[in-house]
Design an enzyme around this catalytic site. Structure first.
Site, PDB file in Angstrom:
ATOM      1  N   LYS A  95     -31.941 -98.813 -45.377  1.00 16.51           N
ATOM      2  CA  LYS A  95     -31.256 -98.959 -46.678  1.00 16.51           C
ATOM      3  C   LYS A  95     -30.904-100.427 -46.949  1.00 16.51           C
ATOM      4  O   LYS A  95     -30.949-100.877 -48.100  1.00 16.51           O
ATOM      5  CB  LYS A  95     -29.987 -98.095 -46.727  1.00 16.51           C
ATOM      6  CG  LYS A  95     -30.251 -96.587 -46.797  1.00 16.51           C
ATOM      7  CD  LYS A  95     -31.058 -96.183 -48.019  1.00 16.51           C
ATOM      8  CE  LYS A  95     -31.066 -94.680 -48.229  1.00 16.51           C
ATOM      9  NZ  LYS A  95     -32.094 -94.255 -49.199  1.00 16.51           N
ATOM     10  N   VAL A 143     -36.384 -91.269 -52.681  1.00 18.48           N
ATOM     11  CA  VAL A 143     -37.253 -90.891 -51.563  1.00 18.48           C
ATOM     12  C   VAL A 143     -36.775 -91.581 -50.290  1.00 18.48           C
ATOM     13  O   VAL A 143     -36.512 -92.785 -50.305  1.00 18.48           O
ATOM     14  CB  VAL A 143     -38.696 -91.354 -51.905  1.00 18.48           C
ATOM     15  CG1 VAL A 143     -39.592 -91.301 -50.696  1.00 18.48           C
ATOM     16  CG2 VAL A 143     -39.280 -90.532 -53.051  1.00 18.48           C
ATOM     17  N   TYR A 194     -25.803 -92.844 -38.841  1.00 17.04           N
ATOM     18  CA  TYR A 194     -26.741 -93.224 -39.905  1.00 17.04           C
ATOM     19  C   TYR A 194     -27.859 -94.104 -39.333  1.00 17.04           C
ATOM     20  O   TYR A 194     -28.964 -94.147 -39.856  1.00 17.04           O
ATOM     21  CB  TYR A 194     -26.004 -93.905 -41.061  1.00 17.04           C
ATOM     22  CG  TYR A 194     -26.720 -93.746 -42.385  1.00 17.04           C
ATOM     23  CD1 TYR A 194     -27.051 -92.491 -42.877  1.00 17.04           C
ATOM     24  CD2 TYR A 194     -27.079 -94.860 -43.135  1.00 17.04           C
ATOM     25  CE1 TYR A 194     -27.736 -92.342 -44.082  1.00 17.04           C
ATOM     26  CE2 TYR A 194     -27.747 -94.720 -44.350  1.00 17.04           C
ATOM     27  CZ  TYR A 194     -28.070 -93.466 -44.810  1.00 17.04           C
ATOM     28  OH  TYR A 194     -28.740 -93.319 -45.998  1.00 17.04           O
TER      29      TYR A 194
HETATM   30  P1  NDP Z   1     -33.831 -84.637 -50.668  1.00 18.49           P
HETATM   31  O1  NDP Z   1     -34.253 -84.158 -49.315  1.00 18.49           O
HETATM   32  O2  NDP Z   1     -33.561 -83.640 -51.701  1.00 18.49           O
HETATM   33  O3  NDP Z   1     -34.864 -85.715 -51.221  1.00 18.49           O
HETATM   34  C1  NDP Z   1     -35.611 -86.575 -50.397  1.00 18.49           C
HETATM   35  C2  NDP Z   1     -36.967 -86.693 -51.014  1.00 18.49           C
HETATM   36  O4  NDP Z   1     -37.772 -87.646 -50.305  1.00 18.49           O
HETATM   37  C3  NDP Z   1     -37.741 -85.368 -50.987  1.00 18.49           C
HETATM   38  O5  NDP Z   1     -38.073 -84.981 -52.282  1.00 18.49           O
HETATM   39  C4  NDP Z   1     -38.986 -85.705 -50.174  1.00 18.49           C
HETATM   40  O6  NDP Z   1     -40.140 -85.037 -50.669  1.00 18.49           O
HETATM   41  C5  NDP Z   1     -39.102 -87.194 -50.420  1.00 18.49           C
HETATM   42  N1  NDP Z   1     -40.014 -87.796 -49.442  1.00 18.49           N
HETATM   43  C6  NDP Z   1     -39.871 -87.908 -48.098  1.00 18.49           C
HETATM   44  N2  NDP Z   1     -40.980 -88.434 -47.558  1.00 18.49           N
HETATM   45  C7  NDP Z   1     -41.852 -88.681 -48.591  1.00 18.49           C
HETATM   46  C8  NDP Z   1     -43.152 -89.219 -48.680  1.00 18.49           C
HETATM   47  N3  NDP Z   1     -43.831 -89.612 -47.590  1.00 18.49           N
HETATM   48  N4  NDP Z   1     -43.726 -89.328 -49.907  1.00 18.49           N
HETATM   49  C9  NDP Z   1     -43.075 -88.940 -51.019  1.00 18.49           C
HETATM   50  N5  NDP Z   1     -41.829 -88.402 -51.003  1.00 18.49           N
HETATM   51  C10 NDP Z   1     -41.235 -88.277 -49.793  1.00 18.49           C
HETATM   52  O7  NDP Z   1     -32.518 -85.510 -50.352  1.00 18.49           O
HETATM   53  P2  NDP Z   1     -31.597 -86.441 -51.270  1.00 18.49           P
HETATM   54  O8  NDP Z   1     -31.645 -86.013 -52.673  1.00 18.49           O
HETATM   55  O9  NDP Z   1     -30.315 -86.501 -50.552  1.00 18.49           O
HETATM   56  O10 NDP Z   1     -32.281 -87.874 -51.086  1.00 18.49           O
HETATM   57  C11 NDP Z   1     -32.723 -88.670 -52.176  1.00 18.49           C
HETATM   58  C12 NDP Z   1     -32.359 -90.123 -51.947  1.00 18.49           C
HETATM   59  O11 NDP Z   1     -30.938 -90.274 -52.025  1.00 18.49           O
HETATM   60  C13 NDP Z   1     -32.773 -90.687 -50.588  1.00 18.49           C
HETATM   61  O12 NDP Z   1     -33.174 -92.032 -50.749  1.00 18.49           O
HETATM   62  C14 NDP Z   1     -31.459 -90.635 -49.810  1.00 18.49           C
HETATM   63  O13 NDP Z   1     -31.429 -91.537 -48.736  1.00 18.49           O
HETATM   64  C15 NDP Z   1     -30.506 -91.037 -50.915  1.00 18.49           C
HETATM   65  N6  NDP Z   1     -29.090 -90.774 -50.669  1.00 18.49           N
HETATM   66  C16 NDP Z   1     -28.675 -89.534 -50.290  1.00 18.49           C
HETATM   67  C17 NDP Z   1     -27.334 -89.298 -50.059  1.00 18.49           C
HETATM   68  C18 NDP Z   1     -26.846 -87.939 -49.630  1.00 18.49           C
HETATM   69  O14 NDP Z   1     -25.728 -87.851 -49.107  1.00 18.49           O
HETATM   70  N7  NDP Z   1     -27.605 -86.877 -49.808  1.00 18.49           N
HETATM   71  C19 NDP Z   1     -26.324 -90.362 -50.205  1.00 18.49           C
HETATM   72  C20 NDP Z   1     -26.875 -91.618 -50.660  1.00 18.49           C
HETATM   73  C21 NDP Z   1     -28.215 -91.808 -50.857  1.00 18.49           C
HETATM   74  P3  NDP Z   1     -41.054 -84.126 -49.703  1.00 18.49           P
HETATM   75  O15 NDP Z   1     -40.125 -83.240 -48.940  1.00 18.49           O
HETATM   76  O16 NDP Z   1     -41.957 -83.411 -50.638  1.00 18.49           O
HETATM   77  O17 NDP Z   1     -41.776 -85.099 -48.808  1.00 18.49           O
END
Ligand code: NDP
Length: 257
Positions: A165, A95, A158
């Site tokens: 992070k 998240v 970023y």
């Molecule tokens: P997604 O957008 O698929 O996932 C992000 C998730 O965060 C969503 O499911 C969203 O749910 C949730 N979220 C945001 N705000 C809230 C909230 N207030 N309460 C509960 N859930 C929340 O992207 P990613 O899969 O890329 O991201 C997942 C993790 O991986 C993050 O921590 C990201 O920083 C990390 N990451 C991503 C990388 C990339 O290149 N994609 C690289 C390294 C790390 P909803 O929309 O329902 O709020």
């Protein structure tokens, strides 16, 4: 010792759609026989999570809202899980959020509001859910969160998410120290860039992906499946001696200067 997670229950937080890293984690856990519980943030995400969860053979997982900015939402979600399961064995925390405009331009222009929002959702939420789940992990537990190299180094575009992070990674160490006596382990996976909904907020993402393909030791970008399988290792008994760690699943890119 095996990778089998049969008879174990894990909460997967952060599946927004089929590209989500959390969905890669969910598939790895499901393939290893784990029972899954899904949580989502926004109401409009529920449908997509339900559709994806329905594709998991033989499983009818519990799916709940858990908006990590709301203490009430966290409390209600974990109370329902406690009533239905009693014991859980781990949490995949996947998240994060930052205002798009704070991911562009100069870091020095970050607003107080934007700074706090990014830290609230992307960092504090790990501590909040660890606290909510602690007394349900009576058989020991494993908590895994997702981070990025921008928490260790200054990377273009970023900005505030890098600082959040860094806070998340420090939280992993402090939580590991705090919960270790209960046999609860806390680790992070530092994933390479993956094209997801969240990644759309990062300017020049294609250039970043191209750089990884050209320069990373493995000469390829990271997949959610690679992250999912490392999460599976961190959830399994095979990693029982590891806590407070940050494992890079990024084709080796972080070793470059
Ligand atoms: P997604 O957008 O698929 O996932 C992000 C998730 O965060 C969503 O499911 C969203 O749910 C949730 N979220 C945001 N705000 C809230 C909230 N207030 N309460 C509960 N859930 C929340 O992207 P990613 O899969 O890329 O991201 C997942 C993790 O991986 C993050 O921590 C990201 O920083 C990390 N990451 C991503 C990388 C990339 O290149 N994609 C690289 C390294 C790390 P909803 O929309 O329902 O709020």
């Amino acid at each position: 010792m095996t990778f089998s997670l049969k008879g174990k229950t894990y909460i997967v937080m952060g599946v927004a759609n089929k590209r989500s890293i959390a969905w890669g984690v969910a598939r790895s856990l499901h393939n290893a026989g784990a029972q899954l519980i899904f949580t989502y943030g926004k109401e409009r995400t529920e449908k997509s999570v339900r559709e994806l969860a329905a594709t998991l053979e033989g499983a009818e997982p519990l799916i709940l809202q858990c908006d990590v900015t709301q203490d009430e939402s966290i409390a209600q979600c974990f109370q329902t899980i406690k009533e239905q399961y009693g014991v859980i064995h781990g949490i995949a925390h996947s998240v994060a959020f930052a205002n798009r405009e704070e991911l562009d331009g100069e870091f020095v222009d970050t607003s107080r509001e934007g700074f706090l929002l990014a830290h609230n959702i992307s960092s504090y939420s790990l501590t909040a859910v660890a606290k909510a789940a602690q007394d349900m992990m009576t058989e020991g537990g494993s908590i895994v969160t997702m981070t990025y190299l921008g928490g260790e180094r200054v990377l273009p575009n970023y900005n505030i998410m890098g600082v959040a992070k860094a806070s998340l990674e420090a939280s992993v160490r402090y939580l590991a120290s705090s919960l270790g006596k209960h046999n609860i382990r806390v680790n992070a996976i530092s994933a390479g860039p993956i094209r997801t909904l969240s990644a759309k907020g990062i300017r020049d993402f294609n250039t970043i992906l191209k750089k990884i393909e050209e320069e990373a030791p493995l000469r390829r970008t990271t997949t959610p499946e690679e992250v999912g399988d490392t999460a599976l290792f961190l959830f399994s008994e095979l990693s029982r001696g590891i806590t407070g760690e940050n494992i890079h699943v990024d084709s080796g890119y972080h070793i470059l200067g």
